[in-house]
Write a protein that holds these residues in place. Sequence first.
Motif, mmCIF file in Angstrom:
data_model
loop_
_atom_site.group_PDB
_atom_site.id
_atom_site.type_symbol
_atom_site.label_atom_id
_atom_site.label_comp_id
_atom_site.label_asym_id
_atom_site.label_seq_id
_atom_site.Cartn_x
_atom_site.Cartn_y
_atom_site.Cartn_z
ATOM 1 N N VAL A 16 -9.095 11.724 5.201
ATOM 2 C CA VAL A 16 -7.726 12.209 4.576
ATOM 3 C C VAL A 16 -6.789 9.898 3.878
ATOM 4 N N LEU A 17 -7.727 9.392 5.026
ATOM 5 C CA LEU A 17 -6.973 7.528 4.259
ATOM 6 C C LEU A 17 -8.507 7.300 4.015
ATOM 7 N N LYS A 18 -8.109 6.338 3.089
ATOM 8 C CA LYS A 18 -9.401 5.443 2.491
ATOM 9 C C LYS A 18 -9.053 4.761 2.705
ATOM 10 N N ASP A 19 -10.047 3.071 3.219
ATOM 11 C CA ASP A 19 -9.089 2.174 2.772
ATOM 12 C C ASP A 19 -8.157 1.403 2.571
ATOM 13 N N ILE A 20 -6.941 1.443 3.567
ATOM 14 C CA ILE A 20 -5.980 1.054 3.229
ATOM 15 C C ILE A 20 -4.815 -0.032 4.011
ATOM 16 N N ASN A 21 -5.079 -1.127 3.012
ATOM 17 C CA ASN A 21 -4.852 -2.061 3.509
ATOM 18 C C ASN A 21 -2.973 -2.171 1.873
ATOM 19 N N ILE A 22 -2.420 -2.777 3.097
ATOM 20 C CA ILE A 22 -0.658 -3.215 3.636
ATOM 21 C C ILE A 22 0.225 -3.327 3.979
ATOM 22 N N LYS A 23 0.318 -4.206 3.744
ATOM 23 C CA LYS A 23 1.674 -5.343 4.284
ATOM 24 C C LYS A 23 3.181 -4.673 4.103
ATOM 25 N N PHE A 24 4.228 -4.074 5.172
ATOM 26 C CA PHE A 24 5.786 -3.747 4.689
ATOM 27 C C PHE A 24 6.554 -4.668 5.437
ATOM 28 N N LYS A 25 7.293 -5.334 4.841
ATOM 29 C CA LYS A 25 7.775 -6.731 4.848
ATOM 30 C C LYS A 25 9.159 -6.363 5.311
ATOM 31 N N LYS A 26 9.664 -7.336 6.202
ATOM 32 C CA LYS A 26 10.486 -7.076 7.700
ATOM 33 C C LYS A 26 12.403 -6.918 7.035
ATOM 34 N N GLY A 27 12.784 -5.836 7.538
ATOM 35 C CA GLY A 27 14.235 -5.486 6.866
ATOM 36 C C GLY A 27 13.955 -4.818 5.478
ATOM 37 N N ALA A 28 13.122 -4.874 4.747
ATOM 38 C CA ALA A 28 12.530 -3.946 3.562
ATOM 39 C C ALA A 28 12.825 -2.468 2.791
ATOM 40 N N SER A 29 12.859 -2.110 2.960
ATOM 41 C CA SER A 29 13.219 -0.742 2.619
ATOM 42 C C SER A 29 11.776 -0.090 1.306
ATOM 43 N N THR A 30 10.855 1.050 2.049
ATOM 44 C CA THR A 30 10.008 1.260 1.376
ATOM 45 C C THR A 30 9.752 2.655 1.039
ATOM 46 N N ALA A 31 9.417 2.943 0.206
ATOM 47 C CA ALA A 31 8.577 4.971 -0.127
ATOM 48 C C ALA A 31 7.393 4.769 -0.451
ATOM 49 N N LEU A 32 7.148 5.878 0.076
ATOM 50 C CA LEU A 32 5.310 6.620 0.329
ATOM 51 C C LEU A 32 5.487 7.566 -0.601
ATOM 52 N N VAL A 33 4.612 7.276 -2.044
ATOM 53 C CA VAL A 33 5.374 8.588 -2.687
ATOM 54 C C VAL A 33 4.486 9.150 -3.355
ATOM 55 N N GLY A 34 3.571 10.469 -3.207
ATOM 56 C CA GLY A 34 2.583 11.012 -4.436
ATOM 57 C C GLY A 34 2.916 12.547 -3.541
ATOM 58 N N PRO A 35 1.654 13.637 -4.506
ATOM 59 C CA PRO A 35 1.699 14.784 -4.041
ATOM 60 C C PRO A 35 1.279 15.294 -3.297
#
Length: 351
Positions: A16-35
Amino acid sequence: MVELENIHKNYEDLHVLKDINIKFKKGASTALVGPTGSGKTVLLRLIDLLEKPSSGTVYFEGINANASPNLRLKIRRQIGMVFQKPLAFKASVYDNVAFGLKIRGDKKNIETRVKETLETIGLRGYEDRNALKLSGGETQRLALARAMITDPKLLLLDEPTANLDPISTKKMEELILKINDEFETTVIMTTHDLSQGQKLADKMVILNDGQILQSGTPDEVFRKPKNKFVADFVGIENVMGGEAEESRDGLVSIKTDTITLFTLTEKRGHVNISIRPDEITVSKEKVKISARNVIQGEVQEIIDTGSLIRLVINAGELFTVFITHESLTDLGITVGSSVWMYFKVSAVHVF
């Protein structure tokens, strides 16, 4: 605040998930977008520590969140989660909102905190109502209040407006902005709505088939897609493929099957390109202009989009161009008109 390192998630033979590497910054708003089926919700559940990755590490403020059950519980208590289809408890609105505080034994100023939270989400005066009789939009806001009452550092939202009418959607979006801006709560949300991602997020992450294809500001994603899937998914116009070769004047020529364009790029060989419709100028007669790309074509369609006119021009490749109603009238353009298109080398984005 959150970092995902080399994350894989399998359900038996399903990767289902393949080699995910990501950082989420404190206080920020992030949208995970996809079909649908891209892995957005599974990724959110891993961040919420509802599930463990098959391999890889989830860090919360630099600490391995899955190092021990006690640490996992401690971190989960700092996270609020609102599901796509939230359930209301068979109780009053007050008891629904207060539940998180009561179960933690945190009863200090509970009545004041519940009222303040209901005020924030626009349900003031609803304390004694039966939670099961709320509308869909009110239930979604109730779930948001339940999540926010514990003052989470991180708020996770799974398709927060997917089942709401336009008015309820607008209210929910305003609440998400308010929570992120005024309370400085870090927000990570999933959505398939690109315009919602643009409105609510500092950063957009495009997923497909369990992989991150691109992440960046909404402007970066929409103006500079990294591959053809992202370009198609976000609705980029004027996407075509060609061969990139050295040209004179320090430029690179991109030769498609029918036309040649000029740009500045270090890429060679087969590439994709896109040109934003609003960066193309149109005239009926050929004029002298500084733009390096000058292409003649025939107008095939004229579509009134309301604020602008959308022209579809066949120049061997199909181009979409936006012009104003006034320009359409002044230029006397009709279906079948021969026109010239002009755009700068900087308008040709190569990926």
